[in-house]
Design an enzyme around this catalytic site. Structure first.
Site, PDB file in Angstrom:
ATOM      1  CG  HIS A 370      10.281  -6.946   9.358  1.00 18.93           C
ATOM      2  ND1 HIS A 370      10.254  -6.043  10.387  1.00 18.93           N
ATOM      3  CD2 HIS A 370      10.682  -8.118   9.910  1.00 18.93           C
ATOM      4  CE1 HIS A 370      10.628  -6.623  11.505  1.00 18.93           C
ATOM      5  NE2 HIS A 370      10.897  -7.885  11.244  1.00 18.93           N
ATOM      6  N   PRO A 371       7.249  -5.154   6.689  1.00 19.50           N
ATOM      7  CG  PRO A 371       6.107  -3.390   7.730  1.00 19.50           C
ATOM      8  CD  PRO A 371       6.815  -4.687   8.029  1.00 19.50           C
TER       9      PRO A 371
END
Length: 471
Positions: A370-371
């Site tokens: 996930h960013p």
């Protein structure tokens, strides 16, 4: 080895059934079925090997192989000779659907004329009123074809609806093959629905075995007309109330000439009809009228069917639901998927199962995929389409310089402490509540925050599935 698939539909319309939109804004559709079986039952005279034993006044009746059963035959004859006419007098001005056994109709021409003159719909109840569970498929297909031919010859037009009753696992498919407008060999809903059968959209109008006078002839059934009336009234009241709340349904009532046609029972039916007709916004309709309404207002709608997809198509469609973690979809495809998994909630459960049963290392890999929120990837426009849309929905694509500085500092502190980025289902939040959650969760211990991050990952996946599958 192909993945296991479960053919039964355990979800239906789920928590949000469609608005029926019955004509005139009716709160309930009441559908009366009169089964006409007399003269089509098991009997040596009909070429059968034994007498009838089903749905009569004879308690514990059994078939008599190789013999006629005089008492059984005369009970069925009562339905044709007396019961039918009593019911015809009572309901000739109401819309009624007759489930007509073709061979029985052929032996009762005056009754057929009376049905027709009353404007009743005559649907097919098969060729003979016999058991089909052990019948070879080709034999049953031939019987359906002969039932349609004989019905058309006797009634003057082909049947548009079908109900076998004593059916086999092949019956619905074979009736669909015969091109029926609707089929009623199910008891699984209070509304019509579409089923895809051999590539054809088939309308199913479920029938009933509870609001049915057959329970006068079965264990744990009705002993008196009062019980029958009370059950019909309670069923009507419950469904009418749902209609008043904005979710109208259909009430099916099953009748038999030889059962409800007895004088000690028919009065209960009359009491119920008077009761139902005393309410406003009640639509009495034939099953064909309901079928035509449903086809016009609720035509079949196509949507992705995950349970029917081949592996590559499935992974391509759902491999990104958990960020950059296609292995979750790959494993989920090997589960026993069914129609219940063709909804957002159903498929989410299958994917989440694989995520939950993965090792801590594998789940950590999902978290680290996930960013950062409003991080460098977002600024460089290198997020996935899903992440870009999600962050924009909470206004994270339009931060002030001070807000961006706060997120950058929090992101770095969080990653340094936990070893994975801060993850939150932003569609549940706005900028303010996201920052509040960020500041609160950064004080967690790692195990607590790992569990919370995993829950948020599942929540994000749920939102993504809702975008592409019915809820």
């Amino acid at each position: 080895m192909s993945a296991p698939r479960y053919p039964r539909n355990m979800i239906g319309y789920g928590a949000t059934p469609p608005k029926a939109q019955w004509p005139g804004g009716a709160k309930i559709a009441v559908q009366i079925v009169l089964n006409y079986e007399e003269g089509g039952e098991n009997c040596l005279l009909h070429g059968d090997e034994a007498s009838e034993a089903f749905l009569s006044e004879i308690v514990g009746a059994a078939q008599w192989p190789g013999q006629r059963h005089w008492n059984m035959e005369s009970i069925y004859e009562y339905g044709a000779r007396s019961g039918f006419w009593r019911l015809h007098r009572l309901m000739k001005d109401l819309p009624v659907t007759v489930y007509g056994v073709a061979s029985a109709l052929a032996r009762s021409p005056d009754q057929v004329a009376a049905m027709t003159s009353a404007g009743w719909e005559i649907a097919s109840h098969g060729l003979k009123w016999v058991e089909h569970k052990d019948m070879p498929e080709e034999d049953e297909r031939a019987q359906i074809a002969e039932a349609v031919r004989l019905h058309t010859e006797v009634v003057g037009e082909p049947p548009r609806g079908w109900y076998t009753g004593r059916c086999s696992m092949n019956t619905v498919r074979l009736a669909a093959e015969a091109g029926m407008d609707y089929i009623s060999d199910t008891y699984d809903d209070d509304l019509p629905y579409w089923a895809e059968i051999d590539g054809r959209d088939q309308l199913i109008i479920p029938y009933t075995l509870d609001c049915n006078d057959m329970r006068f002839a079965t264990p744990q059934g009705f002993n008196s007309g009062d019980q029958f009336f009370a059950y019909l009234k309670d069923s009507f009241d419950a469904l009418y109330a749902e209609g008043e709340e904005g979710a109208p349904k259909m009430m099916s009532i099953g009748l038999h000439c030889r059962l409800i046609g007895r004088p000690g029972r028919v009065v209960a039916l009359k009491r119920f009809l008077d009761y139902a007709q005393g309410h406003q916004d009640v639509w009495f309709a034939t099953r064909l009228q309901i079928a035509e309404h449903w086809a016009a207002i609720h035509p079949p709608v196509k949507h992705p069917r995950p349970s029917q997809m081949e592996r590559a198509e499935f992974v391509d469609a759902f491999g990104g639901i958990f960020e950059h973690s296609a292995w979750i979809a790959e494993r989920a495809h090997d589960l026993e998927l069914g129609l219940a998994h063709d909804t957002a909630g159903g498929l989410h459960n299958a994917l989440a199962r694989m995520f939950r049963s993965a090792s801590d290392e594998e789940r950590l890999g999902v978290l680290t995929a996930h960013p950062d929120l409003a991080g460098k990837l977002a600024q460089a426009k290198r997020l996935t389409a899903e992440s870009t849309s999600e962050q924009a929905s909470a206004g994270l694509d339009a931060l002030t310089d001070d807000e961006r500085a706060s997120f950058t500092e929090l992101n770095q502190t969080y990653v340094d402490k936990f070893g994975f980025p801060f993850i939150i289902a932003v569609r549940d939040h706005n900028k303010t509540s996201i920052l509040e959650a960020f500041q609160r969760r950064i004080d967690h211990d790692r195990d607590t925050e790992f569990a919370e991050a995993c829950r948020q990952v599942e929540r994000i996946a749920e939102f993504r599935l809702r975008d592409i599958l019915p809820s």
